[in-house]
Design an enzyme around this catalytic site. Structure first.
Site: not given
Ligand code: ADP
Length: 191
Positions: A13, A88, A127, A135, A146
């Site tokens: 994404k 989400r 990675r 990260r 996740r």
């Molecule tokens: P990825 O989709 O690769 O897991 P993101 O960078 O989108 O990573 O998100 C990393 C973390 O940030 C998530 O695992 C969560 O803890 C938090 N997070 C991000 N966006 C949201 C959201 N919209 N609602 C709740 N938690 C979020």
């Protein structure tokens, strides 16, 4: 245009959002990036969410809804934005619809990047082998968690947006350039 990029963690994404920013001038609104920036800055919000991010849990809806609302009111979002990693949960999606409606806007399109779990795990392992995780939540264990959170809380949004007639799916396992081309085709067909 307001676009949601949708898909499991590691689906690509962020990569596609950055390309859309370059090619269409739509800013990337990544809640993950915003939360990581807050953690790095050691702000009160960052201190509140640090442990949640490290575990791969979702931060409370109210927090992300608040930061996305503030970000969306910046002038660079006048022509719309690409939402990346938000919404989400169903409550987040409902809050997003309400936030946009208040401003006379709406979500125009939701692009789902479809990627198998095995491929996602493989991407993280690659990675890590290539020089350690960038990260602290990019470990095979946290990714597995996740993914569980994704299927439990986030995947139901596929039906939510399908019911709104806004969902388009793209094969996220194709090479990056092919994914970009598929997205461009969908966007150009609407123009
Ligand atoms: P990825 O989709 O690769 O897991 P993101 O960078 O989108 O990573 O998100 C990393 C973390 O940030 C998530 O695992 C969560 O803890 C938090 N997070 C991000 N966006 C949201 C959201 N919209 N609602 C709740 N938690 C979020």
């Amino acid at each position: 245009m307001n676009l949601v990029l949708f898909g499991p963690p590691g689906a690509g994404k962020g990569t596609q959002a950055k390309i859309l920013t370059e090619t269409r001038g739509l800013p990337q609104l990544s809640t993950g990036d915003m939360l990581r920036a807050a953690v790095a800055a050691g702000s009160p919000l960052g201190r509140q969410v640090k442990a949640i991010l490290e575990k791969g849990e979702l931060v409370p809806d109210a927090l992300v809804i608040d930061i996305i609302g503030q970000r969306y009111d910046q002038p660079d979002c006048n022509n719309g934005a690409v939402f990346d990693g938000f919404p989400r949960t169903i409550p987040q999606a409902e809050a997003l619809d309400a936030m946009l409606a208040k401003r006379g806007r709406k979500i125009d399109l939701v692009l789902e990047l479809k990627v198998d779990d095995a491929v996602l795990l493989g991407r993280v392992e690659t990675r890590i082998k290539a020089g350690g995780p960038a990260r602290s939540d990019d470990t095979p264990e946290t990714l597995a968690h996740r993914l569980k959170v994704y299927y439990r809380n986030t995947a139901p949004l596929i039906d939510f947006y399908r019911a709104q007639g806004k969902l388009k799916s793209v094969d996220g396992m194709a090479p990056v350039a092919s994914v970009t081309a598929s997205i461009a085709e969908i966007l150009d067909a609407r123009a």
